[in-house]
Design an enzyme around this catalytic site. Structure first.
Site, PDB file in Angstrom:
ATOM      1  N   ARG A  16       0.808  -1.222   0.000  1.00 16.22           N
ATOM      2  CA  ARG A  16       0.000   0.000   0.000  1.00 16.22           C
ATOM      3  C   ARG A  16       0.847   1.280   0.000  1.00 16.22           C
ATOM      4  NH1 ARG A  16      -4.040  -1.086   4.781  1.00 16.22           N
ATOM      5  NH2 ARG A  16      -2.479  -2.687   5.254  1.00 16.22           N
ATOM      6  N   LYS A  23       8.409  -0.815   2.932  1.00 20.59           N
ATOM      7  CA  LYS A  23       7.687   0.016   3.906  1.00 20.59           C
ATOM      8  C   LYS A  23       8.559   0.437   5.085  1.00 20.59           C
ATOM      9  CE  LYS A  23       4.270  -1.689   6.634  1.00 20.59           C
ATOM     10  NZ  LYS A  23       2.886  -2.022   7.014  1.00 20.59           N
ATOM     11  N   GLN A  76      12.602 -15.122   5.916  1.00 18.64           N
ATOM     12  CA  GLN A  76      11.314 -15.793   5.737  1.00 18.64           C
ATOM     13  C   GLN A  76      10.993 -15.765   4.246  1.00 18.64           C
ATOM     14  OE1 GLN A  76       7.843 -13.713   7.189  1.00 18.64           O
ATOM     15  NE2 GLN A  76       6.781 -15.612   7.720  1.00 18.64           N
ATOM     16  N   GLY A 144      -6.479  -7.047  15.472  1.00 18.08           N
ATOM     17  CA  GLY A 144      -6.876  -8.149  16.348  1.00 18.08           C
ATOM     18  C   GLY A 144      -7.486  -7.560  17.612  1.00 18.08           C
ATOM     19  N   TYR A 371      31.228  32.907  -4.883  1.00 17.49           N
ATOM     20  CA  TYR A 371      31.367  31.452  -4.816  1.00 17.49           C
ATOM     21  C   TYR A 371      32.757  31.137  -4.280  1.00 17.49           C
ATOM     22  CZ  TYR A 371      32.250  26.632  -5.893  1.00 17.49           C
ATOM     23  OH  TYR A 371      32.600  25.319  -5.778  1.00 17.49           O
ATOM     24  N   ASN A 391      37.668  27.141  -9.208  1.00 15.38           N
ATOM     25  CA  ASN A 391      38.385  25.999  -8.626  1.00 15.38           C
ATOM     26  C   ASN A 391      38.491  24.825  -9.572  1.00 15.38           C
ATOM     27  OD1 ASN A 391      35.555  25.740  -8.391  1.00 15.38           O
ATOM     28  ND2 ASN A 391      35.788  24.138  -6.861  1.00 15.38           N
ATOM     29  N   TYR A 392      37.793  24.896 -10.701  1.00 14.75           N
ATOM     30  CA  TYR A 392      37.661  23.733 -11.567  1.00 14.75           C
ATOM     31  C   TYR A 392      38.140  24.107 -12.961  1.00 14.75           C
ATOM     32  CZ  TYR A 392      35.205  19.716 -13.650  1.00 14.75           C
ATOM     33  OH  TYR A 392      34.877  18.561 -14.304  1.00 14.75           O
TER      34      TYR A 392
END
Ligand code: UD1
Ligand code: CA
Length: 502
Positions: A16, A23, A76, A144, A371, A391-392
């Site tokens: 569900r 779940k 199980q 129950g 930045y 930086n790149y």
């Protein structure tokens, strides 16, 4: 308390949820549902924890092991009922268990450790073969029911499908959390049959079996029924998340002394730690392992995940992740602190600033529109508005180091790897491509040149030209004879449409 073994049932599919994620692995309050359940079980100091896994056993099992490295995983293969699942758990422990065995499900995230401990203490004090953690709820459909005799003693649990009309009216339900005497559990599991409406082995049949063999059974009815609620779908998950959040906020407000201006728009995860006199303003989410020291003010509209905020710091309209903000520092508004950001005491990260892997020293400031990535900025340094750390290079990231008490100008670019020395300065618009010595002034922009009459020649008749001419107190022609003659050339004059070069 005697030796306690905990069995967590988590083999069911949870269809569900309509999710590819199992779940019990769905999250509320920053933890998975089964994570909350395991945390609650620590209150009974279990000697052993067994998790029954089935659907997505790899994912569920790995997650359980991450939280409880010593947990036993019992597989199980087919979900033949809670009694079958418990039998597989006991088999995984060698076929018999001494002491107290607590069986619970992996989807009741609101269960509190202290409630579980009180339940187990009651079970052991009463020396029962089996105890039920029960709750009275308005709509018991699907649960129950706890059937009691005229004396009020528990006789059995009757499942929804087995219940008659009278039993269906019973509002006391089985939460699914049960405590057993280990020896009795072994006998009961061998006796439980599957001749019922669902063709499943119901663990709840153990109650009737105990009663029929003259053993003591009983129910411990919890006052706060929300603690036993499970989530079967995402609407219930959201509702449990809301209840859990409200519980967490109440704890910080009433037991610690945190000001939360608007609990309806504030979200705090279970593992967050706040100090007294922290103030949280509306629209704030504190997530993961975030820690906030006293007198800090967070928000409004701030999200911090796994962040550390120092005493008296101020964080406004900020998104932060794995960042550290020093004592008395200020951040925001509109700042983005990415992982590895460390702002020193009394430092500042201001408006529209993004930082990543950046160590910014005590009293250092990056106040506006910048930045800063893969960088180290020394104590007391001020970074000019609009600074970008490049930086790149398209292949690798490089480091930038700025020393102490440096003053860098506005609109700079630091092309990494590069070092700017202690006490150095840079001019506005500098592109720093090579190291700047301590105390030096770096400038990279050439001297400004003014090409007189350029507008009159290249943009005659425009509003721009008129404004320029008016400022000169003359017409274009009078100010610059021959201006309209496009054949007229000026040395180094830039091509039409391009701005004059510096
Ligand atoms: C069960 C109880 C019911 C109780 C309710 C509380 C039984 C027979 N009934 O009913 O009295 O009111 O929980 O929510 O126990 N599971 C397994 N393997 C299985 C079957 C179930 O691991 O073979 C796990 C499920 O993943 C789930 C839990 O056990 O987490 C409960 O199973 P479910 O089938 O949902 O039982 P209910 O019908 O809700
Ligand atoms: Ca259920």
């Amino acid at each position: 308390m005697s030796q306690v073994t905990v069995i967590v049932l988590a083999a069911g599919g949870g269809t569900r949820m309509r999710s590819k994620t199992m779940k019990v692995l769905h999250r509320v309050g920053g933890r998975t549902m089964v994570g909350h359940v395991l945390a609650a079980t620590r209150a009974v100091a279990p000697a052993r924890v067994v998790a029954v896994v089935g659907h997505q056993r790899e994912a569920v099992g790995a997650h359980v092991r991450e939280l409880e490295p010593d947990a036993v995983l019992a597989v199980q293969e087919s979900q033949d009922g809670t009694g079958h699942a418990a039998r597989i758990a006991v088999e995984a422990l060698g076929g018999s268990v001494d002491g107290t065995v607590v069986v619970l499900t992996g989807d009741t995230p609101l269960l509190r450790g202290e409630s579980l401990a009180a339940f187990v203490a009651d079970h052991e004090a009463a020396e029962r073969a089996v105890s039920i953690l029960s709750a009275e709820i308005d709509d018991p459909t699907g649960y129950g029911r706890i059937v009691r005799d005229e004396e009020g003693d528990v006789v059995a649990i009757v499942e929804q499908k087995e219940a008659d009309h009278v039993q269906r009216e019973i509002r006391e339900i089985n939460s699914g959390i049960l405590a057993f005497d280990g020896a009795f559990l072994g006998e009961a599991l061998a006796a439980i049959r599957n001749d019922n409406a669902k063709g499943e082995y119901y663990l709840t049949d153990a109650v009737g079996i105990a009663r029929d063999t003259g053993l003591t059974v009983g129910a411990y009815c919890i006052d706060d029924e929300t603690q036993t609620r499970g989530a079967n779908d995402r609407a219930q998950l959201a509702e449990l998340g809301r209840l859990l959040n409200r519980r967490i906020l109440d704890h910080w407000m009433t037991e610690v002394g945190v000001t939360i201006m608007d609990p309806d728009t504030t979200w705090i995860d279970s593992d967050v730690v706040l100090a007294p006199d922290v103030t949280i303003l509306p629209g704030t989410q504190l997530l993961g392992a975030t820690v906030v020291a006293e007198d800090a003010v967070i928000g409004p509209d701030t999200t911090l995940e796994d962040c550390e905020v120092g005493a008296g710091a101020r964080v406004v309209r900020t998104h932060g992740q794995l960042a550290v903000v020093g004592d008395g520092a200020t951040v925001g508004p509109y700042s983005y602190l990415r992982p590895g950001t460390r702002l020193g005491a009394a430092g500042k990260i201001g408006a529209f600033v993004e930082t990543k892997n950046a160590v910014i020293g005590d009293g250092a400031k990056v106040p506006h529109l910048s930045y800063v990535g893969d960088a180290e900025i020394g104590d007391g340094t001020n970074i000019g508005a609009g600074t970008i750390v490049a930086n790149y290079d398209g292949v690798a990231k490089h480091r930038t180091v700025v020393g102490k008490h440096a003053r860098t100008g506005s609109n700079n670019t630091f092309v990494a790897p590069v070092t700017i020395g202690d006490g150095a300065s840079t001019g506005a618009g500098t592109v720093v491509r090579s190291d700047v010595p301590a105390g030096a002034l770096a400038v990279s922009a050439g001297p400004q040149r003014d090409i007189e009459g350029w507008v009159a020649r290249r943009r005659p008749g425009t509003a721009q030209a008129e404004a320029a001419a008016a400022a000169r107190g003359a017409t274009d022609e009078a100010a610059y004879p021959g201006a309209a003659d496009t054949g007229h050339d000026v040395e180094n004059e830039p091509a039409d449409g391009q701005p004059p070069l510096s």
